[in-house]
Motif scaffolding. Structure first.
Motif, PDB file in Angstrom:
ATOM      1  N   UNK A 214       0.851  -1.195   0.000  1.00 34.63           N
ATOM      2  CA  UNK A 214       0.000   0.000   0.000  1.00 34.63           C
ATOM      3  C   UNK A 214       0.885   1.243   0.000  1.00 34.63           C
ATOM      4  N   UNK A 215       0.527   2.224  -0.834  1.00 36.14           N
ATOM      5  CA  UNK A 215       1.258   3.481  -0.874  1.00 36.14           C
ATOM      6  C   UNK A 215       0.286   4.667  -0.922  1.00 36.14           C
ATOM      7  N   UNK A 216       0.638   5.708  -0.181  1.00 39.19           N
ATOM      8  CA  UNK A 216      -0.076   6.976  -0.265  1.00 39.19           C
ATOM      9  C   UNK A 216       0.509   7.744  -1.446  1.00 39.19           C
ATOM     10  N   UNK A 217      -0.329   8.116  -2.402  1.00 36.07           N
ATOM     11  CA  UNK A 217       0.107   8.923  -3.550  1.00 36.07           C
ATOM     12  C   UNK A 217      -0.163  10.381  -3.207  1.00 36.07           C
ATOM     13  N   UNK A 218       0.868  11.047  -2.699  1.00 34.84           N
ATOM     14  CA  UNK A 218       0.787  12.380  -2.094  1.00 34.84           C
ATOM     15  C   UNK A 218       1.153  13.419  -3.154  1.00 34.84           C
ATOM     16  N   UNK A 219       0.168  13.897  -3.883  1.00 32.65           N
ATOM     17  CA  UNK A 219       0.391  14.808  -5.010  1.00 32.65           C
ATOM     18  C   UNK A 219       0.323  16.247  -4.499  1.00 32.65           C
ATOM     19  N   UNK A 220       1.482  16.762  -4.089  1.00 34.61           N
ATOM     20  CA  UNK A 220       1.518  18.117  -3.519  1.00 34.61           C
ATOM     21  C   UNK A 220       1.702  19.145  -4.644  1.00 34.61           C
ATOM     22  N   UNK A 221       0.696  19.187  -5.526  1.00 38.20           N
ATOM     23  CA  UNK A 221       0.783  20.001  -6.736  1.00 38.20           C
ATOM     24  C   UNK A 221       0.788  21.499  -6.455  1.00 38.20           C
ATOM     25  N   UNK A 222       0.227  21.909  -5.307  1.00 36.04           N
ATOM     26  CA  UNK A 222       0.051  23.340  -5.032  1.00 36.04           C
ATOM     27  C   UNK A 222       0.809  23.779  -3.779  1.00 36.04           C
ATOM     28  N   UNK A 223       1.947  23.152  -3.556  1.00 30.54           N
ATOM     29  CA  UNK A 223       2.705  23.393  -2.333  1.00 30.54           C
ATOM     30  C   UNK A 223       3.150  24.833  -2.130  1.00 30.54           C
ATOM     31  N   UNK A 224       3.429  25.566  -3.212  1.00 26.06           N
ATOM     32  CA  UNK A 224       3.880  26.954  -3.085  1.00 26.06           C
ATOM     33  C   UNK A 224       2.913  27.918  -3.782  1.00 26.06           C
ATOM     34  N   UNK A 225       1.678  27.448  -4.006  1.00 19.09           N
ATOM     35  CA  UNK A 225       0.703  28.217  -4.783  1.00 19.09           C
ATOM     36  C   UNK A 225      -0.276  28.940  -3.865  1.00 19.09           C
ATOM     37  N   UNK A 226       0.249  29.879  -3.089  1.00 19.17           N
ATOM     38  CA  UNK A 226      -0.584  30.670  -2.182  1.00 19.17           C
ATOM     39  C   UNK A 226      -1.226  31.834  -2.943  1.00 19.17           C
ATOM     40  N   UNK A 227      -2.374  32.283  -2.445  1.00 20.07           N
ATOM     41  CA  UNK A 227      -3.005  33.490  -2.975  1.00 20.07           C
ATOM     42  C   UNK A 227      -2.701  34.715  -2.125  1.00 20.07           C
TER      43      UNK A 227
END
Length: 438
Positions: A214-227
């Protein structure tokens, strides 16, 4: 105006007549606006044009260690790029592999590899009778498309402002060995813009799955995408938390520069434990001799370090913030207090999640399309495109110019009003018929 569910049949009928006239005026405008995907706009792409000047025919194409980026080799990515991306991902460079331009491609490869060759010596999934996957909903349609493509059975898990329903996640992975993974967009999630709470991240790190692979697929696509500068969501780093919990191999973490520089020409990466990376590299060395090191080098030369990348993202925020605020203002002005819709107000990411009354989302999207505004198809935020309540719509404010966005948002509100009024009128008419028959 009072809430729609408080209106009489006569009031709803009159309202529908007025709304239809207004809808006709929008149709006469013959618009053609696309809000279906979270794409950067031209102004955002222009921010990265310096990337094209970072290297030229006279440029030094050598890395600090002497690697010639024009040639073969360096399977894991050049050292300078690993430092830059590791700072962005908040991980050690030794725990990162730099890939090509798409993190989605890395996720696809990861599942494909698991299907054909297994995970760290476990049975390849293609030899199993059943493979299942947990899918927080509403969620990212392209994630769901990958698991559907491989014939993996998808199990919806409700999303809350703190993240997925962890009690359900914990129970399911503990009891069912055929569950091999879960999709996660942990920061400014797609589409709701939620960020996982500290407790949620810690519970993920402490999962006790029945399946060793089992693996968690941790897609941190917006890690630095602050408004916003002063109102930002923060996320506990999952690899470090898994290591602390004694589960170092539990997670694959993905990221890219796709919405930082050019979506078609960025660089993607995976971060994972040493054991996982060794397993991945056994396959990767047959797949490629090395990814595009020239592109890696030009990103390094363009940004130099993480501090310049953060400043670059502030410029993105200055472009996107007014767009999000425009949509939120129009939604509140037109729909606030009517009881026919609710929406999220994210502090980052690329989307706003809107929930209509049950049974109305597809019709709202269809009416918008008929009047010239294309939305993400209703239901796309659920596995197999099937929203059981037919209520969720993903709004993507990023791509259209702000004036077009304003017009599209006003039309969207009108369609929500019209469809909701028609839906309630139908329900009230049914009730009246039932009363008369009784």
């Amino acid at each position: 105006m009072k809430a729609y569910d408080k209106m009489s049949v006569e009031e709803l009928e009159q309202l529908i007549r007025e709304l239809k006239k207004e809808y006709g005026r929008y149709q006469a405008m013959e618009m053609s606006l696309d809000m279906s995907r979270g794409k950067p706009c031209k102004e955002q792409l222009d921010l990265s044009m310096g990337l094209m000047d970072a290297l030229n025919s006279d440029a030094d194409m050598f890395c600090e260690d002497g690697t010639d980026c024009r040639n073969y080799g360096v399977l894991n990515g050049i050292a300078e790029a690993k430092v830059l991306i590791s700072d962005m991902m908040e991980n050690n460079p030794d725990n990162i592999i730099i890939y090509g331009n798409s993190s989605l491609n890395v996720m696809y490869d990861s599942i494909s590899r698991s299907m054909t060759h297994g995970v760290m010596g476990n049975v390849p999934w293609c030899r199993l009778d059943k493979v299942k996957w947990l899918c927080p909903v509403p969620g990212y349609d392209r994630h769901f498309s990958i698991t559907e493509y491989f014939g993996i059975e998808m199990i919806p898990v409700p999303m809350m402002p703190s993240g997925p329903d962890m009690a359900l996640v914990e129970r399911l992975v503990r009891e069912d060995e055929s569950i091999k993974g879960i999709w996660c967009v942990p920061k400014y999630s797609n589409p709701q813009g939620y960020s996982y709470s500290d407790e949620t991240v810690r519970r993920f790190a402490r999962l006790q799955p029945a399946a060793k692979d089992f693996r968690i697929y941790w897609d941190n696509a917006y890690g630095v995408h602050h408004l916003y500068d002063k109102e930002q969501d923060y996320l506990i780093e999952i690899l470090a938390e898994c290591k602390r919990a004694g589960n170092p191999d539990l997670v694959y973490k993905f990221s890219s520069t796709s919405k930082i520089t050019f979506p078609g020409s960025g660089i993607a990466a995976i971060a994972a434990s040493s054991n996982n990376l060794e397993d991945i590299q056994r396959q990767l060395r047959y797949q490629t001799i090395g990814h595009d090191k020239v592109n890696q080098l030009r990103h390094v030369r363009f940004f130099e370090d993480i501090h310049n990348m953060i400043e670059h993202m502030r410029k993105h925020a200055d472009i996107l913030r007014p767009k999000f605020e425009t949509v939120e203002t129009i939604l509140e002005k037109n729909l606030g207090g009517l009881g026919i819709g609710s929406w999220t107000k994210p502090k980052g990411g690329y989307f706003i999640s809107f929930d209509t009354m049950d049974g109305c989302a597809k019709e709202v999207a269809a009416k918008c399309k008929k009047a010239g505004v294309k939305l993400t198809p209703a239901g796309a935020t659920y596995p197999y495109g099937k929203d059981p309540r037919d209520s969720n719509i993903r709004i993507a404010p990023t791509y259209p110019p702000i004036e077009d966005l304003r017009t599209a948002s006003q039309l969207f509100c009108l369609c929500v009003k019209l469809v909701s009024a028609q839906h309630l009128l139908k329900e009230k008419s049914k009730g009246k018929s039932a009363e008369s028959e009784a």
